[in-house]
Scaffold this motif. Sequence first.
Motif, PDB file in Angstrom:
ATOM      1  N   ARG A  42       0.854  -1.182   0.000  1.00  0.00           N
ATOM      2  CA  ARG A  42       0.000   0.000   0.000  1.00  0.00           C
ATOM      3  C   ARG A  42       0.887   1.227   0.000  1.00  0.00           C
ATOM      4  O   ARG A  42       1.958   1.215   0.600  1.00  0.00           O
ATOM      5  N   LYS A  91       1.020   5.479   0.403  1.00  0.00           N
ATOM      6  CA  LYS A  91       0.352   6.736   0.736  1.00  0.00           C
ATOM      7  C   LYS A  91       1.280   7.876   0.346  1.00  0.00           C
ATOM      8  O   LYS A  91       2.421   7.934   0.799  1.00  0.00           O
ATOM      9  N   ASP A 136      -7.341   7.575   1.181  1.00  0.00           N
ATOM     10  CA  ASP A 136      -6.470   8.301   0.273  1.00  0.00           C
ATOM     11  C   ASP A 136      -5.121   7.604   0.107  1.00  0.00           C
ATOM     12  O   ASP A 136      -4.067   8.217   0.238  1.00  0.00           O
ATOM     13  N   PHE A 137      -5.154   6.313  -0.098  1.00  0.00           N
ATOM     14  CA  PHE A 137      -3.913   5.609  -0.389  1.00  0.00           C
ATOM     15  C   PHE A 137      -4.177   4.598  -1.497  1.00  0.00           C
ATOM     16  O   PHE A 137      -5.319   4.258  -1.795  1.00  0.00           O
ATOM     17  N   THR A 185      -9.300   0.810   4.645  1.00  0.00           N
ATOM     18  CA  THR A 185      -8.691   1.996   5.256  1.00  0.00           C
ATOM     19  C   THR A 185      -8.403   1.742   6.719  1.00  0.00           C
ATOM     20  O   THR A 185      -7.303   2.021   7.207  1.00  0.00           O
ATOM     21  N   TYR A 217       6.454   9.396  -0.602  1.00  0.00           N
ATOM     22  CA  TYR A 217       5.393   8.466  -0.195  1.00  0.00           C
ATOM     23  C   TYR A 217       5.925   7.452   0.801  1.00  0.00           C
ATOM     24  O   TYR A 217       7.138   7.268   0.942  1.00  0.00           O
TER      25      TYR A 217
END
Lengths: 314, 651
Positions: B219, B221, B438-439, B514, B271
């Motif tokens: 993942r 972000k 938001d990832f 999330t 990130y």
Amino acid sequence: MNIPSLKKRLQLSRFFSGEKTIVTPITLNQRRVFILPTHRGLNFALLTALLLLIAFVYNNNLIYLLAFLLSSVFFITILHTYRSLAGLVLQEGQAKAVFAGEAAGFDIHINNPLTIDRQYLHIVLEEGQYLSVKALSNVTVTLYSATQKRGWHTAGTVTLSSTYPLGLFRAWSPIRFNLKTLVYPKPSALELPFPEVPSEQAQQGFSLKEGDEFHGLKSYEPGDPIKHIYWKAFAKGQGLFSKQFGGENSAQIWLDYNYAPGHDTEERLSQMCRWVIDAERLGLAFGFSLPGLKLPPDSGLLHTRKCLEALALF
Amino acid sequence: MNIAQNKNILIFLLASIGLIVFPHIANIPISFFIFFYFLLGWRFISIWKPTWLPNKLLVFLLTALGIALYYSEFQGIFGRDAGTRLFITALGLKLMEIKTGRDLYLITYLAFIVAASQFLYEQSLLMGAYILFVSCVLLATLVTINSSKPEALVALKTAGLIIVQSLPMAVILFVFVPRLEAPKWALFNEPRQTKMGLPDSMEPGSISDLGMSDELVFRVKFKGALPPPRQRYWRGPVLSYTDGKKWSQVSNMRFGRYLDKLVLKGQPYQYTLLMEPQNRPWVFALDMPAEFSQTLRRNAHYQLITQENPNIRAEYSLTSYTDYNTGYLTRTELKDTTQLPSPPSSKIDQLVKQLHGFDSPQEQFIQQLLNHFRKEDFHYTLTPPLMEENPIETFLFETRRGFCSHYAAAFVYLMRAAHIPARVVTGYQGGELNQTGDFLEIRQADAHAWAEVWLEHKGWVRFDPTAAIAPERIERGIDTDQLVPGGAISYAPTSAAAQEALNWLKQTRQLWSTIDYKWQRWVINYDNKNQASFLSSLGIADIKTMVYWMVGTIAAITALLSWILLYQKQKTIDPIMRTYNRFCKKLAKRGLIRGNSEGAKDFAARANQTLPEHASTINHITALFIKLRYGKNARPEDLALFNRRVGKFKI
């Protein structure tokens, strides 16, 4: 209530025997309640340490979290355990006189003025007992203390403790009440006849035996033997009267220390005690004489008690 | 009565232990599991039939059986599996011997250890919640042991309350207690079930069905804006060597130090990348990774390699530039990336010639080739036919059906046939954006292969032939929601209602992932690095400030809890009595203390003697008190008046 100085506060004896005797009622507050972990609590701390070690070795954050949770539980239990005692109001109650060798019972009233239930309290004088006090209620317990000698008997420290809720901590409060009661001499086991007192005393107007002859009625006074009450008059609604027996010819007993058999003072007192009890049981009027004390012949509970007290404190 | 024989306590304890061991069904051999539950069941029945309890000899035999079982599956004394089995066996055997309150405690403590061992196998949020619940039941067992009348519901409530009150402090400790990096003892390196990652070679012709799973790989972000979808290439192993069928990595990477200086241009993307456990040390950075932590290294193929155990979920802070120039080509690279197993066949030569591979500039040829893929009858499919012999030629001239690997392989092969240095890059492409968190989530289904061509003055440049044939694959990614049940790719929604249901499903899933992401990032992966960065964001730089913070917050929580637990008592007494006590307190300041047996009237009379000037007030208050407390017809207004009078009373 005066607050003790710092030096007094730090005295070790406070932890075990409590503060000086204080006039009741006593409210348990932070000054009177002590807390220490129990063995189980220490083992719980060990468990937490072991979990921390596992968490460290495996770098496992959730085991860390569990270990931290358990340590917080450990910590917070201190407050909960304190709360299981805090706010209770203790007051000593009546204590009855006993004969030496019997256990003296002391009533302790425990009042819970708060809205939380008190679970599983342990109260100890010489032997312990468990009790719970519901919210906003009172409980009276009787604690027993063994007696050996006649005279004033003072019971030691009453300890109220609790391990609620988890058993990891023990909160206790040692309280020195003014627990005092009179102990009468132990009645002798020998059933000896009442003493024969020489005639000088008889000449003074008292005979050895109580007469059965009905002498008259007098109005009832507390302490008169119940079996002397003239029930017929009472049934007719004329009030309470006591029958009087005796008179010139009626026999009376005179219990005299000097005539009590025994090798030493205690044995003699013990015999005296026996006589007093026997005379009371038979409802006889008796005179009572100890060196330095002379009670004219009378009967009834009050008279008996006066005699027994005199014996206890001789 | 002996608490160890109390039915309620035993039922409670045994039930909670049954709950604790249950999730271990997946982790311990079934024989242990059955042995344990056999003992538990036996003990449970014995609550009602105490004579059924085993005697000393039988307990001894059971212990021997337990030890035998332990040795039959012997896995060493230390370590996760062995430890878990040992504790579970010990717990089961201890159940047969409950004699005193001490035994109950020992069992409860053992059960806590077994509960903790659960986290060595699974660290999901659900497991965390389950163990929290189970801990609550265990604490409730302790409450029942220390209560006069063990009542399940009351005990659970008390235990729950204690846990809720402990949680804030536990969280503070969790945040502040320094995490030390444990030495990596070989003893405790447990084999984990690692998910299948990307392979280190590819053989497109031998696969007829690309198995795709929606398993999470990593993942990402971003700190700022996300790169556009067509730039989202996550670089994995580079495959240069081919035998005509299979493409694999070259073993010689020593040319790394001769590489030209990397020139980075444009916007940097910062990130954090959270890799799920995998069996290879590859970290799939956004093409081209420029800044990375010490534990990572960039190999000669610009791929990030971790030096730590990839089996453990790890988080990395990275910076990448999508615009870059790798500079000149080293000699080794030239040799590696123009390598062909045999000279290309005449058919291939003819195709290259037809696309002007030999007589036009390189970039023109590449455009021609991509156009060729686009215009001719080429198809993108996940279920291509098998191409056992001559896979490149079969693909280019016969079947013309394939997925990314086929196109990338064919593309690179044709480049090399035209003597242009080219290589296959594998990795992941795209990823699904989780709107709530938001990832980006990159799943196994996002695995991809593309091509890199070395161009003069530009260095290695990425070309994705798959984009030419199926641009939506690159722009939108594969819709895994629809892929998984059906097995085929579908880009178009079926119907409005179905779409809505799918959207709803998708939203729920996104919300859950999330939460899961946050859980993984902030709880599971809260190591010393994350802790340092989190604490420094709070302005805590050194250990001293940290200790201050920790002690300070814990003191604040303790004060708050003490107030909640201990102070509330005053509020709860009878309101009339409370006000009257206040009145008495005011008088006590003047030395007027009400005796225990002194009635309100007597007290008032005594007070009036000392304070004749206040006599009327004192009398009024006393009259109100008597009316309220003992009178028949007290009204609510009286209480209000009473409160007011006492409040205003001043001496």
